[in-house]
Design an enzyme around this catalytic site. Structure first.
Site, short mmCIF file in Angstrom:
data_model
loop_
_atom_site.label_atom_id
_atom_site.label_comp_id
_atom_site.label_asym_id
_atom_site.label_seq_id
_atom_site.Cartn_x
_atom_site.Cartn_y
_atom_site.Cartn_z
N ASN A 181 64.63 23.99 39.45
CA ASN A 181 63.24 24.31 39.48
C ASN A 181 62.52 22.66 40.72
OD1 ASN A 181 63.41 22.15 36.67
ND2 ASN A 181 64.30 24.33 36.89
N SER B 26 58.53 30.90 36.49
CA SER B 26 60.37 30.22 35.84
C SER B 26 60.30 32.27 36.40
CB SER B 26 60.06 30.78 34.43
OG SER B 26 61.30 30.97 33.83
N GLU C 223 61.89 24.13 32.64
CA GLU C 223 62.18 23.13 32.33
C GLU C 223 60.70 22.24 32.60
OE1 GLU C 223 64.39 22.15 30.49
OE2 GLU C 223 66.03 23.33 31.57
#
Length: 213
Positions: A29, A45, A76
């Site tokens: 990410n 996501s 995250e």
């Protein structure tokens, strides 16, 4: 569109995560922080990076409150927000599952000062204990490992986290730490390399301070 430039950067560098072999599939990410607006843009996501558009990128404040975007932000998110809240020098965060960095994280080895490029991270890159992904405990462990001086850490049994003042620099940190992780792995297999001294590392950091940001 809010944070148009930052959203476009997240899309561009998300594709680079895959083409540079720093992550596979939808994992890893990226985020960029605009301190003037106190907002960050983060990858959504579970989306294919090559199917992600700027509109899919999620905009939040550093406490994790969604300001704009219909997608679910990266799992995250806490890992990114804790660094923006505590590190005024950080303008971007890159999290990867690159091969050699992840191998070292599974061994709970640090990335050693085996090559001058470790200066991109500032110092030896520490490894945290294992914590489940997407948890506050993982975010706290990463922050504790990196503190105010280190630009990367290994997340135990997980992957690599890299930061920088810009997304370009944070991504470069991730790439160079993967290279030094590979050197660490192979030199250990060969019986152990010759680590650089504190003075030699200080010289490398000084040189890099004028090289790029």
């Amino acid at each position: 569109m809010l944070l148009q430039e930052q959203r476009e950067q997240v899309v561009e560098y998300g594709k680079k995560l895959v083409t540079s072999r720093l992550s596979t599939g939808t994992f890893g990410n990226i985020s960029v922080f605009d301190r003037s607006k106190n907002l960050l843009a983060i990858s959504p996501s579970g989306m294919d990076y090559f199917a992600t558009s700027p509109e899919d990128v999620v905009i939040l404040d550093p406490d994790g409150t969604i300001v704009d975007g219909s997608r679910k932000p990266s799992s995250e998110l806490d890992l990114h927000c804790i660094l923006y809240r505590n590190r005024p020098d950080v303008g971007a965060v890159v999290h990867t599952h690159s091969l050699f960095a992840t191998v070292l994280s599974c061994m709970h080895w640090s990335i050693e000062q085996i090559h001058y490029l470790i200066a991109y991270a500032g110092h030896e890159v520490p490894c945290t204990r294992y914590h489940p992904f997407g948890t506050p405990e993982l975010a706290e462990a990463a922050w504790a490992a990196m503190g105010n001086e280190v630009n990367a850490c290994l997340l135990g049994n997980h992957g690599l986290l890299a930061v920088g003042g810009t997304l370009s620099f944070a991504f470069d940190v991730a790439q160079q730490m993967e290279f030094v992780a590979q050197l660490t792995y192979y030199t250990r297999l060969a019986g152990g390399g010759v680590l650089l001294s504190s003075a030699e590392m200080a010289g490398a950091r000084k040189a890099f301070s004028q090289y790029r940001k």
